[in-house]
Structures are given as structure tokens and as C-alpha cells.
Scaffold this motif. Structure first.
Motif, PDB file in Angstrom:
ATOM      1  N   UNK A 130       1.455   9.164  -6.389  1.00 39.23           N
ATOM      2  CA  UNK A 130       1.657  10.585  -6.087  1.00 39.23           C
ATOM      3  C   UNK A 130       3.020  11.121  -6.511  1.00 39.23           C
ATOM      4  N   UNK A 131       4.068  10.275  -6.500  1.00 34.65           N
ATOM      5  CA  UNK A 131       5.418  10.752  -6.827  1.00 34.65           C
ATOM      6  C   UNK A 131       6.142   9.784  -7.774  1.00 34.65           C
ATOM      7  N   UNK A 132       5.554   9.492  -8.931  1.00 35.23           N
ATOM      8  CA  UNK A 132       6.217   8.542  -9.838  1.00 35.23           C
ATOM      9  C   UNK A 132       7.564   9.056 -10.336  1.00 35.23           C
ATOM     10  N   UNK A 133       7.701  10.389 -10.429  1.00 38.44           N
ATOM     11  CA  UNK A 133       8.947  10.955 -10.944  1.00 38.44           C
ATOM     12  C   UNK A 133      10.107  10.801  -9.963  1.00 38.44           C
TER      13      UNK A 133
ATOM     14  N   UNK B  86       4.779   7.402   2.705  1.00 37.46           N
ATOM     15  CA  UNK B  86       4.599   6.047   3.260  1.00 37.46           C
ATOM     16  C   UNK B  86       3.831   6.098   4.569  1.00 37.46           C
ATOM     17  N   UNK B  87       4.186   7.048   5.426  1.00 35.51           N
ATOM     18  CA  UNK B  87       3.480   7.179   6.706  1.00 35.51           C
ATOM     19  C   UNK B  87       2.026   7.560   6.482  1.00 35.51           C
ATOM     20  N   UNK B  88       1.762   8.446   5.508  1.00 31.80           N
ATOM     21  CA  UNK B  88       0.391   8.842   5.206  1.00 31.80           C
ATOM     22  C   UNK B  88      -0.445   7.649   4.759  1.00 31.80           C
TER      23      UNK B  88
ATOM     24  N   UNK C 235      -6.857   2.051  -6.713  1.00 31.52           N
ATOM     25  CA  UNK C 235      -6.275   2.303  -5.394  1.00 31.52           C
ATOM     26  C   UNK C 235      -7.309   2.936  -4.450  1.00 31.52           C
ATOM     27  N   UNK C 236      -7.358   2.411  -3.210  1.00 23.55           N
ATOM     28  CA  UNK C 236      -8.221   2.966  -2.171  1.00 23.55           C
ATOM     29  C   UNK C 236      -7.363   3.312  -0.955  1.00 23.55           C
ATOM     30  N   UNK C 237      -7.610   4.492  -0.391  1.00 23.65           N
ATOM     31  CA  UNK C 237      -6.786   4.956   0.725  1.00 23.65           C
ATOM     32  C   UNK C 237      -6.972   4.121   1.979  1.00 23.65           C
ATOM     33  N   UNK C 238      -8.170   3.562   2.180  1.00 24.49           N
ATOM     34  CA  UNK C 238      -8.509   2.965   3.469  1.00 24.49           C
ATOM     35  C   UNK C 238      -8.430   1.445   3.506  1.00 24.49           C
ATOM     36  N   UNK C 239      -8.027   0.805   2.414  1.00 27.03           N
ATOM     37  CA  UNK C 239      -7.984  -0.657   2.394  1.00 27.03           C
ATOM     38  C   UNK C 239      -6.899  -1.114   1.431  1.00 27.03           C
ATOM     39  N   UNK C 240      -6.195  -2.184   1.781  1.00 28.51           N
ATOM     40  CA  UNK C 240      -5.091  -2.684   0.958  1.00 28.51           C
ATOM     41  C   UNK C 240      -5.542  -3.696  -0.085  1.00 28.51           C
ATOM     42  N   UNK C 241      -6.771  -4.179   0.008  1.00 26.43           N
ATOM     43  CA  UNK C 241      -7.222  -5.288  -0.839  1.00 26.43           C
ATOM     44  C   UNK C 241      -7.043  -5.049  -2.339  1.00 26.43           C
TER      45      UNK C 241
ATOM     46  N   UNK D 183       0.828  -1.207   0.000  1.00 27.02           N
ATOM     47  CA  UNK D 183       0.000   0.000   0.000  1.00 27.02           C
ATOM     48  C   UNK D 183       0.863   1.256   0.000  1.00 27.02           C
ATOM     49  N   UNK D 184       1.943   1.240   0.752  1.00 29.12           N
ATOM     50  CA  UNK D 184       2.837   2.400   0.793  1.00 29.12           C
ATOM     51  C   UNK D 184       3.526   2.605  -0.556  1.00 29.12           C
ATOM     52  N   UNK D 185       4.007   1.516  -1.152  1.00 32.19           N
ATOM     53  CA  UNK D 185       4.655   1.625  -2.464  1.00 32.19           C
ATOM     54  C   UNK D 185       3.683   2.114  -3.520  1.00 32.19           C
ATOM     55  N   UNK D 186       2.424   1.647  -3.424  1.00 30.21           N
ATOM     56  CA  UNK D 186       1.417   2.050  -4.413  1.00 30.21           C
ATOM     57  C   UNK D 186       1.138   3.547  -4.336  1.00 30.21           C
ATOM     58  N   UNK D 187       1.042   4.095  -3.121  1.00 30.52           N
ATOM     59  CA  UNK D 187       0.790   5.524  -2.992  1.00 30.52           C
ATOM     60  C   UNK D 187       1.970   6.338  -3.521  1.00 30.52           C
TER      61      UNK D 187
END
Length: 609
Positions: free
Chosen positions: A383-386, A464-466, A411-417, A375-379
Motif C-alpha cells: 500500500x505504501x511502497x514509496x 500495521x495495525x490494520x 497477499x491475503x488480508x486474513x491469513x499470514x501463510x 504480514x504487517x511489513x507486506x501490507x
């Protein structure tokens, strides 16, 4: 009278500040927080009911309570922003918002320090101010108590006939259909238990009858467990008044009755944890009095070990940690404790490592364990692919079968599924198809991914923390009611041959009532996951301050549950069930067990002294 006037004056100022902050926040953001407004009006009234903190209070405990209050306020303030925007924009979007956020935290901290901590200790004192060390029996027989609990639960069984099911339970039962692969993603033995009663119902003419019988059996077992809990509280010194309140809590509070007919792994695990904790508390309490634990008690705790291991996957880790703590700190009981723990541990590893593979049951996938990392890597990818290197992007896509466009869409902020379900090395791809992947390839991909995750985290720690805060927000801020339990139909899209229905109209009405109660000001604390999280954090501080090793050991599984929240795939009510079920027990233990001396003193010191 003068003291009350001063407190009322202070409360009026605090309430006025609440209202001013609410108005400023609404004018800057446009968000309407009705609860904040209600609290501002109630504070002056509540302040008049509180006694002032006495001058002889422990200075260290004052600082600890202030720190605890500040973290509570920070979670409420930051959590509101996360809940609305999935970011901290409502706290740090501008200098004005930052100032309001700091002021809100200060007000919340003061109210928590002066009202919540104070009210808790005073309520305990007034309910049982004549309590002392020694056994206090409730004037009612075990049989009558048992029958009373059963009778109070029968109406719930009728209304929710045959039982409450959630999606996980429906999927685990559906895995027994034709052409389906047996899978231990959800505890396989729990699914087998559901299957047995489902087939029993078919033999009796209707599958619903079998699942209703399973619910009724669960009601009988849990009612007997409640009787045991009440008797234990009496043995450690809880007065008859508090025992009567506990009886009413178990009988009338809707959560316990709803959970009784919740035929899933989460309901079984919650009550297994209560059985595990209370038998362990009884065992250590008897040893503290100089009594050697009886064989019957060791057998009961051994059964609890097996139940907690097989009802949820993390149960085995809880048991191993608990066994290690007991061996380290209670060496005189090590031999007898081993008799209770070793059989259950051996049975668990035999069943999971030997029996399951021999009958073709696929093991749970590693994607559950690394879901938060994914989930952290996905965000970061969104948000910051560059800012990500080619190697980091390749390591992510090598382990998660997903392209950037699809990732942005699902992608959903509240669930990793949505992300973790794309894990390439899942044992089962479809219900009827196993994934014949190479274990060596998975190990190499995992190793490369974890290295890339570490470099990404060091470069983008805030993102990642977010991602993690969005997942755990509900455990620390009131975003969802505990009692809002959905009942799922085992309908054709899951498996045609399991097509039967619950009385959704009745259960939906009940859930709507519970949802309204859980969103009401003040009541929201009792119906909220966050309330129970903070309750256990509070008692964790209490045990450390007291140097109460026994309390820390007894409730170690509950404190481990708090730690588990930080790696949970979603902030769901189901993970909080053990905390809710054991809440009364930890309160009774903290205020009565082992003859702790208590004084009538406003604030946390009443509990600590």
C-alpha cells in the motif's frame, strides 16, 4: 405493570433507532445487514422480559459494564467494516458514515448493558436459586453417566467414519511417507499417534479402521473426563438442576461430539486444556478447604501437563506461566506443585531438545513466531511502497523470498501463510529436502529485519495495525461459525500410499446445517468464536473486580489464549476450541465456587456480589 410499560417504551425507541441506522447505512453503502434489522424488531420484545437495574447497584460495576459494553459495540461495528472491505472505510469513509458508526456503537452498548449482562445473571439465578455452598451429588452413578456420553457420540462416529481430519492433520501424517523429512511444524508426537493407528488399521485390512479406533478411544477418554467435570461442579456447590443441564450440554450440543472425532492436534489440545484446568481447579479447591492434595490428583494434573505440552507448541509456555503463578501465590503448595509440573517440563525439553535431533526430526521454524510482523511489513510494501526506505525493503526481501509483483498477487488480508511460507530459513524447503542454511546468517537477517520493522511501524502505524485487525477480526466479530469443521481426504496430492476417503457427503450435509445455524440471528452468538472471546473478557473483568486471585490463576491458560489471538496467523475456529470447551466450567466456577454470595439483582451485580 408500570415498570414493564416504561421498559417496553424504551425498548421500542431503541428498536426504532436500530431500524433507522440500518436504513441509513444501507442507503449510503448498499450493504444489506439482515441481522441488524432482525435485532431492531426483537429489542422491544426482549426489553419487556428484563427487570430494571436496581438503584443499589455498585457504581463502579456500572462503569465497568458500560466500558465493557462499549468495547463489545466497537468490535461489532468496526468488525463489520473489516469483514466487508478489509478496511475501516464503512466507519470512517465520510462524516455521515462516522456518525452512523458512533450511533451504532451507542445502541449496541445500551443493548449489551441492559439486556445481555442482565439476562446472563437472571438465567443463572432462575436455574439454581436454591443453590448454596456445599457438595451436591447428582443422582446417577459415574458408570451410567459414562455410558450415556459414549452412546450419544457413537452416531457421530458412524456418520463421519472414520473421523474428522483437517489439512494440518493430513500433512503431519503424510510426513511419514517415503522420502519425506520428519518435521515438528505440527506436534510430532500427535503425528506419531496418528501413524500408529493408521498402521494398526492397515494390519486389520483398512487404514480407516485404525483411525476409527483412535476416535473411539478418544470418545472413551473424553466421556470419563466429562464425568469428572460434572462431579467437580457438584463439589463446589452447583445444584442438581444445573448439573443435569451440564450433562445435556456435553451430550447433546453438537460441538462436543464433533470435537470427539476430530483426530487432530487441536481437538486433543482442547480437551487436554479442560483436563488441565479442572484438575488444577480441584487441586486449589481442596487446598482452600484445608485438605492437602492427594497423590492421585497430583498425578492426574501431571499427566495433563504432559498432554498440553505435546498437543500444541504453545502448551509449554502456558505450563511455565501457570507454574510460575502457582509458586508465587501458593507457596504452601509449591513442593507438591513441583512434583506435578517438573517431570512434564523435563520430559518436554528432553524430547524436543535431545530426542528429536537425535532421530532426525527437524524443528519448527521461526517464521511462525514472526508471521504477524511479516504480514504487517507486506501490507506496507503493497500500500505504501514509496514511504519505505531502500534499507527497509532490502531487510524484508532478505528474510522473505518474494518480489513485489508476486507479493501483490499472493497477499491475503486474513491469513499470514502466503507471506510467511516464503521465509528463507525454513528448516524444510520441500517434503523431501532440508534447508541447509546458516544459523548465523538467519540471526543477522532477523536482527536487521526487526530493526527495519520497528522503523516502519513508527512511520506507518495505521497500516500495521490494520494488517493485525484483519487477522484477528473473527475473534471479536461474528465472521465464522465455530462448528464448521472441514474433513480432508488424505488424497494422492498429499501422499499416494495414504489414499483413503471419508464419507464427505454426510459430513458436508452436517456442516451445511451447522453453517446455517451459526449464521442465524441470535443463534450466531452461541456458534461464534467472538461470543467466547467476549465471554472470557467478561469473566476476566469479574475476577479482577472480585479480587479473585484463585479464579485468575485457574483460568490463566484461557486468558493467555485470548492474548495469543493477537499474534495468531489466521482467525480460525481451531484456536477457539479451548475457550468453547472450558466455557461451562468458568461459568460454574464464577457462580458457585467458594461460596460466593449471590443476590437476585438484575445485571452483572448478581454475579459479582
Amino acid at each position: 405493570m408500570i415498570n414493564h410499560i416504561k421498559v417496553s417504551y424504551t425498548g421500542l425507541i431503541t428498536g426504532f433507532l436500530f431500524l433507522v441506522v440500518w436504513l441509513l447505512f444501507r442507503s449510503l453503502t448498499g450493504y444489506f445487514d439482515i441481522k441488524f434489522c432482525v435485532y431492531s424488531l426483537l429489542i422491544p420484545i426482549v426489553f419487556t422480559l428484563m427487570n430494571k437495574w436496581t438503584k443499589d447497584s455498585d457504581r463502579l460495576m456500572r462503569w465497568l459494564s458500560i466500558i465493557l459494553a462499549f468495547f463489545f459495540a466497537a468490535c461489532c461495528t468496526l468488525g463489520y467494516s473489516i469483514n466487508i472491505t478489509h478496511s475501516l472505510d464503512l466507519c470512517f469513509g465520510s462524516n455521515a458514515l462516522l456518525a452512523i458508526a458512533v450511533l451504532k456503537m451507542a445502541i449496541y452498548s445500551y443493548v449489551f448493558y441492559k439486556i445481555i449482562l442482565c439476562a446472563f445473571s437472571n438465567v443463572i439465578w432462575h436455574l439454581d436459586n436454591k443453590s448454596s455452598e456445599g457438595e451436591k451429588k447428582l443422582g446417577i452413578s459415574n458408570i451410567k453417566l459414562f455410558v450415556f456420553f459414549v452412546i450419544c457420540r457413537i452416531p457421530y462416529l458412524v456418520v463421519f467414519y472414520p473421523c474428522l481430519f483437517d489439512y494440518d492433520a493430513a500433512v503431519s501424517l503424510s510426513s511419514f511417507g517415503n522420502g519425506r523429512v520428519l518435521y515438528d511444524h505440527h506436534p510430532f508426537l500427535v503425528a506419531c499417534l496418528q501413524k500408529v493407528f493408521f498402521d494398526l488399521g492397515k494390519c486389520l485390512g483398512d487404514p480407516s479402521i485404525g483411525l476409527a479406533l483412535m476416535s473411539f478411544l478418544f470418545i472413551l477418554l473424553v466421556s470419563a473426563l466429562f464425568v469428572y467435570v460434572i462431579r467437580f461442579c457438584g463439589r463446589v456447590g452447583a445444584g442438581s438442576c444445573l448439573q443435569k443441564w451440564l450433562v445435556l450440554l456435553f451430550a447433546v450440543f453438537p460441538f462436543f461430539s464433533l470435537l470427539n472425532i476430530y483426530d487432530t492436534k487441536d481437538g486433543i489440545f482442547a480437551y487436554s486444556s479442560l483436563f488441565f484446568v479442572v484438575t488444577l481447579a480441584d487441586l486449589l479447591w481442596r487446598s482452600r478447604k484445608g485438605e492437602m492434595p492427594k497423590k492421585r490428583l497430583l498425578l492426574m494434573h501431571g499427566i495433563a501437563v504432559i498432554l498440553i505440552c505435546f498437543s500444541r507448541h504453545q502448551g509449554i509456555y502456558f505450563v511455565l506461566v501457570q507454574y510460575l503463578l502457582l509458586v508465587l501465590f501458593y507457596r504452601s503448595l509449591a513442593k507438591r506443585i513441583t512434583y506435578a509440573y517438573l517431570p512434564g517440563i523435563v520430559v518436554y525439553f528432553f524430547v524436543v531438545r535431545i530426542l528429536y535431533p537425535s532421530i532426525g526430526v527437524a524443528q519448527a521454524s521461526k517464521h511462525e513466531m514472526i508471521g504477524v510482523f511479516l504480514q504487517q511489513s507486506a501490507l506496507c510494501m503493497i500500500t505504501h511502497p514509496e514511504k519505505l526506505t531502500v534499507e527497509e525493503k532490502h531487510a524484508f526481501t532478505a528474510i522473505v523470498n518474494i518480489d513485489p509483483d508476486t507479493l501483490n498477487r499472493i497477499y491475503k488480508d486474513t491469513v499470514t501463510d502466503p507471506v510467511k511460507s516464503r521465509y528463507r530459513f525454513r528448516p524444510v524447503i520441500k517434503w523431501s529436502e532440508k534447508n541447509n542454511y546458516s544459523s548465523i546468517e538467519e540471526k543477522e537477517a532477523l536482527s536487521a529485519y526487526m530493526k527495519s520493522w520497528l522503523t516502519t511501524f513508527l512511520r506507518l502505524p495505521g497500516t500495521c495495525v490494520l494488517a493485525s485487525i484483519n487477522l484477528v477480526n473473527g475473534f471479536f466479530y461474528n465472521t465464522e461459525g465455530v462448528f464448521y469443521i472441514d474433513d480432508w481426504k488424505l488424497c494422492p496430492y498429499l501422499l499416494p500410499e495414504y489414499d483413503f476417503y471419508c464419507r464427505a457427503s454426510f459430513s458436508s450435509l452436517t456442516n451445511r446445517i451447522m453453517n446455517r445455524l451459526s449464521s442465524a440471528p441470535l443463534l450466531e452468538f452461541i456458534f461464534s468464536k467472538a461470543y467466547y472471546t467476549w465471554l472470557y473478557l467478561f469473566f476476566f473483568v469479574v475476577f479482577i473486580y472480585r479480587r479473585d486471585l484463585t479464579g485468575l490463576v485457574i483460568f490463566a491458560t484461557m486468558f493467555l489464549t485470548l492474548g495469543l489471538f493477537f499474534i495468531s496467523p489466521v482467525s480460525t475456529y481451531r484456536y477457539s476450541f479451548p475457550l468453547v470447551v472450558n466455557a461451562a466450567l468458568i461459568m460454574f466456577y464464577s457462580t458457585h465456587a467458594y461460596g460466593k454470595k449471590r443476590q437476585k439483582n438484575c445485571g452483572i451485580d448478581t454475579l459479582l456480589q
